[in-house]
Structure formats: C-alpha cells, structure tokens
Design a protein around this motif. Structure first.
Motif, short mmCIF file in Angstrom:
data_model
loop_
_atom_site.label_atom_id
_atom_site.label_comp_id
_atom_site.label_asym_id
_atom_site.label_seq_id
_atom_site.Cartn_x
_atom_site.Cartn_y
_atom_site.Cartn_z
N ILE A 39 3.12 10.66 -2.09
CA ILE A 39 1.69 10.52 -2.29
C ILE A 39 1.27 11.56 -3.33
O ILE A 39 1.51 12.75 -3.14
CB ILE A 39 0.89 10.73 -1.00
CG1 ILE A 39 1.40 9.80 0.11
CG2 ILE A 39 -0.60 10.52 -1.24
CD1 ILE A 39 1.25 8.33 -0.21
N VAL A 67 -4.02 5.16 -1.75
CA VAL A 67 -4.05 5.59 -0.35
C VAL A 67 -5.44 6.10 0.03
O VAL A 67 -5.94 5.84 1.12
CB VAL A 67 -2.99 6.68 -0.10
CG1 VAL A 67 -3.07 7.19 1.34
CG2 VAL A 67 -1.60 6.14 -0.40
N MET A 78 0.44 6.09 -3.85
CA MET A 78 1.85 6.17 -3.48
C MET A 78 2.70 5.73 -4.67
O MET A 78 2.48 4.66 -5.24
CB MET A 78 2.17 5.29 -2.27
CG MET A 78 3.64 5.31 -1.88
SD MET A 78 4.00 4.30 -0.42
CE MET A 78 3.17 5.26 0.85
#
Length: 237
Positions: A39, A67, A78
């Motif tokens: 992330i 995200v 991501m």
C-alpha cells in the motif's frame, strides 16, 4: 506591446503556459521503491481526486486499486502485480499526470504443478503479490514442500492439503456418518505459493500422512519423497 485580437502576446503565452501546467501535473509515490501488494501513497500537484474526475491510478499500465482517499491530492493505492524495474505512474486513461517509481520483484511465486504417477511437472511459475502463508490442518493428509536455492540452502518449507486425496463421509445418515480419506489418485493438478527466490531454485515435494507433526525433526524425517521441480524462468504477471 503587440496585441492580437484584443489580447497581448504575453497574455496569450501565459495562458498557454497555464494550460500546459494543467496538462503536466506531477505525481509522486511514497515510498519510491515498492513491491506488488504494498500500500503506497500517491500525491498529485493538483486536486485531481475529487468526485467526478478521472482518478484511476495506473502503475506500469496496470490499474492500482485505491484503498483510501486521503484528500483531493492524495490517495493510498495497492501496487498491482507488475514486472520489476522502473515504472511509470499515470492518472486516468489519458495519462496526463505522470510520475515514476521503482518496482522491486514480487515477494512470491505461484507454481502450478501437475502430478501423474508421482511424476511432477511444472506447468507455470508466475510472480504474485502478497507474502507466502501456509495454513493446513495437521489432521489431514498433506504435501510438504521445501524450497532450495542455487547454493543448496533451505530457504522455506510449507505444506498444502494433499491434492490427490479427498475426504468423504460414510454412513447411513448424517448423524452416523464417519469422515474418511479416499486412496490417493494417480493424477492431480495443484498450485502452491513459494517465496520469489532470485535465480534458479528447486522445490522438493513429500507426502505426509494425517497426524504427523511437520514442526518436529521426527515428523520431517517421516515424510515420503515424491519428486522435485526446478524453477528457472518466471512468467510476467
């Protein structure tokens, strides 16, 4: 000052520069070195993540799932499964906002293996996002596997449910049924996820009966060797 259609040349030039500035919005990624499955924070010099605007982030041409939207200038995405190396980060299908990032090798590799009469054949090796996790019950038959690097060192050991066996219920009714394992079949195709070991590596497979503790020295010694596969080349994700 030279005027053209009521506007000065200088004003026209400034307007052109302003438009050019809008068309070359810059994106930055933190951290600058990433790997698939991570992330990361993508920031823009302009408020481009507002509702109704084209806010799709792409890394190396592949969509990076958003995200969390932090602000009109920042989102957390991501990293998709892309090939390692320098990658271009773009916003929207037109790619008007750009940035760069370095993608590290994927942390794992998915191996698709065929088994026939205990002969193992590697069908495909594909880099994947996410770390390797092996969760299989000790109460069932398993395939244990060891990952060996080019230097002959053991770098990982794991297990999956034995793909050549099934568990079925026998009995006159559901209350009196007994769970039992079927004999091993001669053919099976299965997948295992292993660490993305650099270069050439070997995976050795073993049959393990139910109840054997693979964390003990005695349990590992009780494994029945089935064969091995060699991974030399990985396909692009």
């Amino acid at each position: 000052m030279l005027k053209l259609g009521g506007f000065s040349v200088l004003a026209a030039a400034c307007a052109a520069l302003a438009l050019a500035g809008c068309a070359t919005r810059r994106l930055t990624v933190e951290p600058a070195m990433v790997s698939p499955g991570m992330i990361v924070r993508v920031s823009s010099t302009k408020p481009v993540f507002r509702k109704g605007e084209e806010g799709e982030v792409r890394i190396a041409g592949r969509p990076a799932s958003i995200v969390r939207t932090v602000s009109e200038r920042e989102v957390d995405v991501m990293v998709p499964a892309v090939e390692a190396g320098a990658a271009r980060v773009t916003l929207g299908r037109g790619g008007q906002s750009t940035g760069n990032v370095t993608v590290l090798p994927a942390p794992s590799v998915e191996l698709v293996v065929s088994m026939e009469d205990n002969k193992l054949t590697l069908m495909r090796a594909t880099p994947r996002a996410g770390e390797v996790e092996t969760r299989v019950s000790r109460d069932q038959a398993r395939l244990s596997f060891d990952v060996i690097n080019e230097q002959g060192g053991l770098v990982f050991t794991g297990a999956v449910a034995d793909p050549t066996r099934r568990e079925v219920f026998d009995g006159p009714n559901s209350q009196g049924a007994v769970l039992r394992g079927t004999p091993r079949s001669k053919k099976a195709v299965f997948a295992v996820k292993v660490p993305n070991v650099p270069g050439r590596f070997t995976v050795k497979f073993y049959a393990v009966p139910a109840g054997v503790d693979l964390k003990s020295t005695e349990g590992r010694a009780a494994r029945e060797p089935l064969g091995e596969i060699v991974v030399e080349r990985k396909e692009k994700p």
